[in-house]
Design an enzyme around this catalytic site. Structure first.
Site: not given
Length: 781
Positions: A426, A476, A499, A549, A551, A647
Site C-alpha cells: 500500500c 482489461d 467485451d 478504482g 491508483t 471483439d
C-alpha cells in the site's frame, strides 16, 4: 534507429508546451532531440500531424513534389525528440492556472509556453469571403482547400477565371504555380489550357514591393507573357459567387478566388492578456518572450519582435528555431536569456512555376533554371533535417547525469523522493490528496442502481442488479502505447467496454486500476486527471458509471477496468446457445456471413511508431479507429440477426475466429482481399515490423488449411496482428449481410466489411479456409 529520450527513471520536473507546429517549433524539437534536457518534458499541441514547409508549397502546387516531400511529420518528429504530441487546437490561455485551453481535450498545464501558430486570414471584414474565397493561410490547412479547388476545376469544363488576391512574392509565386499545374492537368485530359484565365489583384502600387526593381520587372514580364491580368492599386473589399469587388465599386469576374493577403493573429489571442500589435500578432522582446507574460514565448509569423520588425517570411521562422530552443533551455535551468537579432537582408528564391526561379537579396538579381535547382537543393536539404532522422551519436547523447532544472525546496524534496527506492504494498499508492484533486472535477454518469460509488466513496462499491437481468463481467488492463494520457484513457475505456458490447449487453459500472510514474505531485495529478478525464468521457457516453478504482505507482503509465454489464435473463435457447439478446462465441451457424466492423493493423502500426517507421497520419487514423465505440455496432448487428460476436483484441483476427469456430463446431472462410486494413499496416508488415505479441499468435497458424500456400501473401501476417480497441467480428444470416453493412456504414462504421462466411465442418482438422477475392460472389450464389 536509436531514439532520443529522457534518462530512464527521471521524472518530469518542468513542462515546456509548444503550441503550433510551425517552422520554429520543428527546429526546437530537433535541437532538444539532439541534446535532451533531463527533467524537461516537451509537449507539442497541433491540430495537424503533417505541417507543410512554406518554401516548397509552390512547387507542390505546381506538381513538382509529392505530399510527403513537402510536409514535416510532426508526430514522428515529436516521438524522436521524446516529446508528447497532442493532436488538438489551442483556443485560449488561462494565465493564472498556467494552462492551455484546447478545443476538444482538458486544459494542458505548462511551466513555460511557446506559440508558433502562423497567421490567420482576415476574412471577417470581407463580405462573402468565407463562402467564396480560398485563404492560403494558415498554411497547414491549405492542402485540403487546394485539392478541392483542383477537383472542382477539373470537373467543370468550360472557361474558368482564377483570381489571386495579394501582390507579394507569395501571391505571385502561387499564381504562377497554379497556372502551370492546372494547364498541364487540362492538357492531360484533352482540354484546352486556354479555358483558364488568371488575374492578380493587389492594393499596392506595384507587385513584389519588398524586392528590387529588376526582380519586379522580371515578374511583370513573366506575368504579361503568360497572359495574367495584373490589377495594381486595387483593393478587394467584397467577393461573391463568380466575382469580386474593388474599393472603387468595380466588379471583376472570378470563378475561383485565392486569398494571399490580409493575415493577422488568431482571434483567440485577443482574449488573452498578451500584448498584441494592431494586426493581432504577439509582441515579443529580443529574447522572443512576451513582455506581458514572462512565461510565454512566441516565434514565426505569429510574433512581432518589437525592436526588430520584419516582414512575414519563412526564413525568419526557420532561423528563430535555435535562439528559441536555447532560451527555453535557459529559462528552465535558471540561466540568463540571450537576445536574437534577425538579419536585415535575406536571400529569396522565387519560383515561376516551371522549374525556373529568381534570386533576390537587396539589390541582387539572378535568374535561371539553375536558380530553381539551387532552391530545390536548399529546400530538400532543409526537409531532410526533420524527415531523415539520424541515429543518435554518442556525443549527442551526453546529457548531464543530473537534471539542471531549477527547483524550489519542496520540489527538490519531491524529486529526490521520486528517484529514491519506493515502498511496495500500500506504500506504492498514489497519495490520497493528489488523487482526490485529480478526480475532483470528473463527473461520472449516475445510475440509480449504484448505491455506493464515487459520489459516496467507501471500501467498495455497492450496485443493485435490476430484476430480470443477468450480470456480465470483464476486465482489461494494459500499459500506455502513446504519450497522450487523455487519448490513452479514452482508448483503454473503449477497449474494456468492447467485451460487454460484444455479448450484446449494456455497460453498467466500471472500476479502474491505474499505475502512474512517480514524480512531482502536480505532474502526477495532471497525468491522472488527463487519463481519467478521457476514460470517463467514454464511460459516460456508454452509460457506464465509474464507481471506484485504485491508483498506484509504477514505472510506466497503465490503465485498466473491471466492467460490469447487464443483459436480459433467460436470453439463451434450449441448447444453452445464445439467443436474440446474448451473443456468444459459440453461436456461429453454417451459411452465415462474417462481418468485421473496424479495420485491423494496430499492432504493427504502433510497433512501427515506436521505431519511428510509421507516418503520423497512419497513427492518427489508427487512434481514430481505436477511439470509436462499438456500442452502436453491437446493437446494429443484433438487430440484423447476429448470433455470434466477439471483439478483436490481443489474439488477432485468426485467434478470435478460432475461438468462435471451436465451440460452434463449424469451419470458416476468410477472404484476405476483403480484409479492411488501417492505412500503413500493409507497408509496415511488409517491412517486417510486427508486434511483440505476434509470435505467440502465429502459433495458431496450424488452424489454417493449406497454410504453406498462404505464407507469402502480403496480408497473411495481419491475420495474427494483435488489436487494441478493435472492431467486432460477428456472424449474421447471409441474406441480411448487405442490409447490415449499409446500416453500419450509416452509423459511422465506414470500414465495416464482409470478410468471410461460416462453413459446415469439414473432414480436415483445420477449421479456417483462406481465399483471395472470391467471397462476395460465392455468398450471393
Amino acid at each position: 534507429m536509436q531514439q532520443p529520450q529522457q534518462p530512464p527513471g527521471l521524472p518530469a520536473l518542468r513542462d515546456i508546451v509548444l503550441v503550433g507546429g510551425g517552422h520554429t517549433h520543428v527546429g526546437v524539437l530537433k535541437r532538444f532531440a539532439m541534446k535532451p534536457e533531463p527533467g524537461v518534458r516537451l509537449t507539442l499541441i497541433c491540430r495537424d500531424t503533417h505541417t507543410p514547409y512554406s518554401g516548397m508549397l509552390p512547387g507542390y502546387v505546381a506538381g513538382h513534389y509529392g505530399y510527403d516531400e513537402v510536409h514535416i511529420d510532426l508526430r514522428r518528429l515529436a516521438e524522436y525528440a521524446g516529446a508528447r504530441f497532442f493532436a488538438d487546437e489551442a483556443i485560449g490561455i488561462d494565465h493564472g492556472a498556467r494552462t492551455v485551453l484546447c478545443r476538444s481535450r482538458p486544459p494542458v498545464p505548462y511551466d513555460w509556453l511557446s506559440i508558433n501558430i502562423g497567421s490567420t486570414p482576415r476574412m471577417d471584414a470581407l463580405g462573402g469571403g468565407a463562402e467564396h474565397a480560398v485563404p492560403v493561410k494558415p498554411i497547414h490547412r491549405f492542402n485540403d482547400r487546394w485539392q478541392t479547388l483542383l477537383r472542382r476545376i477539373e470537373a467543370h469544363p468550360g472557361r474558368t477565371r482564377v483570381a489571386v488576391v495579394g501582390g507579394g512574392a507569395g501571391g505571385v509565386e502561387l499564381l504562377l504555380a497554379m497556372q502551370y499545374r492546372l494547364g498541364r492537368e487540362l492538357a492531360a485530359h484533352g482540354r484546352d489550357p486556354a479555358e483558364l484565365s488568371f488575374a492578380l489583384f493587389t492594393r499596392g502600387e506595384r507587385i513584389l514591393p519588398t524586392h528590387n526593381a529588376r526582380v519586379r520587372a522580371q515578374f511583370r514580364d513573366t506575368l504579361a507573357r503568360r497572359g495574367v491580368e495584373v490589377h495594381t492599386a486595387t483593393e478587394v473589399v467584397d467577393v461573391a459567387a463568380g466575382r469580386l469587388q474593388a474599393a472603387d465599386g468595380t466588379w471583376h469576374g472570378a470563378d475561383e478566388i485565392v486569398w494571399v493577403t490580409h493575415a493577422g493573429g488568431a482571434d483567440w489571442l485577443k482574449d488573452t492578456r498578451l500584448a498584441l500589435d494592431d494586426d493581432g500578432f504577439i509582441q515579443v522582446d529580443d529574447t522572443l518572450r512576451s513582455p506581458s507574460d514572462p512565461r510565454i514565448f512566441a516565434a514565426g509569423d505569429i510574433a512581432r519582435q518589437v525592436n526588430h520588425p520584419r516582414e512575414k517570411a519563412g526564413v525568419f521562422a526557420v532561423r528563430q528555431g535555435r535562439p528559441l530552443a536555447d532560451n527555453l533551455r535557459a529559462v528552465v535551468t535558471g540561466r540568463p536569456l540571450r537576445p536574437y537579432r534577425p538579419q536585415a537582408r535575406w536571400l529569396a528564391l522565387i519560383s515561376t512555376g516551371d522549374r525556373h526561379a529568381v534570386a533576390s537579396r537587396g539589390g541582387l538579381y539572378l535568374a535561371g533554371d539553375w536558380a530553381w535547382r539551387w532552391k530545390d537543393w536548399i529546400d530538400r536539404r532543409f526537409m531532410a533535417r526533420f524527415n531523415d532522422l539520424p541515429p543518435m551519436t554518442q556525443d549527442a547523447m551526453k546529457a548531464p547525469a543530473r537534471s539542471r532544472v531549477a527547483l524550489d525546496e519542496d520540489e527538490s524534496a519531491q524529486a529526490i523522493s521520486a528517484l529514491a527506492m519506493r515502498c511496495g504494498g500500500c506504500g506504492a499508492k498514489v497519495g490520497a490528496t493528489t488523487l482526490s484533486r485529480a478526480l475532483a472535477t470528473l463527473e461520472p454518469v449516475a445510475r440509480e442502481e449504484v448505491r455506493v460509488g464515487l459520489h459516496a466513496p467507501d471500501d467498495a462499491a455497492v450496485v443493485r442488479v435490476p430484476p430480470g437481468k443477468d450480470m456480465v463481467h470483464t476486465i482489461d488492463f494494459f500499459r500506455a502505447f502513446i504519450d497522450d494520457p487523455y487519448v490513452f484513457g479514452r482508448i483503454a475505456a473503449n477497449h474494456a467496454l468492447g467485451d460487454i458490447f460484444a455479448m450484446g449487453a449494456e455497460a453498467q459500472t466500471a472500476t479502474a486500476v491505474a499505475t502512474v510514474p512517480q514524480g512531482l505531485e502536480a505532474k502526477v495529478e495532471d497525468t491522472v486527471y488527463q487519463m481519467m478525464a478521457g476514460a470517463v468521457e467514454v464511460l459516460n457516453a456508454a452509460g457506464c458509471a465509474l464507481v471506484g478504482g485504485h491508483t498506484g505507482e509504477g514505472s510506466e503509465l497503465a490503465l485498466g477496468f473491471a466492467v460490469n454489464g447487464l443483459i436480459d435473463s433467460g436470453s439463451a435457447d434450449e441448447d444453452g446457445r445464445s439467443g436474440t439478446a446474448l451473443m456468444t462465441k459459440d453461436g456461429l451457424r453454417p451459411g452465415q456471413a462474417l462481418i468485421l466492423t473496424k479495420p485491423i493493423g494496430t499492432g504493427t502500426l504502433f510497433a512501427a511508431h515506436a521505431r519511428l517507421a510509421a507516418r503520423g497520419r497512419w497513427i492518427d487514423a489508427a487512434l481514430t479507429s481505436m477511439g470509436q465505440s462499438s456500442r452502436q455496432a453491437a446493437n446494429c448487428l443484433r438487430e440484423h440477426g447476429a448470433t455470434a460476436c466477439t471483439d478483436l483484441t490481443g489474439f488477432g483476427l485468426l485467434g478470435h475466429l478460432v475461438e468462435m469456430t471451436r465451440p460452434s463446431g463449424v469451419d470458416a472462410e476468410l477472404d484476405l482481399a476483403a480484409l479492411p486494413l488501417l492505412e500503413g499496416a500493409e507497408e509496415t508488415v511488409a517491412a517486417g515490423i510486427l508486434s511483440s505479441l505476434q509470435p505467440a499468435n502465429v502459433r495458431l497458424r496450424r488452424a489454417i488449411r493449406d497454410q504453406p500456400a498462404w505464407v507469402e501473401h502480403p496480408r497473411y501476417p495481419l491475420l495474427f496482428d494483435p488489436q487494441t480497441a478493435g472492431g467486432l467480428l460477428a456472424s449474421v444470416p447471409a441474406e441480411r449481410a448487405e442490409a447490415c453493412l449499409e446500416a453500419l456504414h450509416a452509423l459511422g462504421y465506414a470500414r465495416a466489411t464482409l470478410i468471410g462466411r461460416v462453413l459446415d465442418p469439414g473432414v480436415a482438422l483445420e477449421p479456417i479456409h483462406l481465399t483471395d477475392g472470391h467471397l462476395r460472389g460465392d455468398l450471393q450464389t
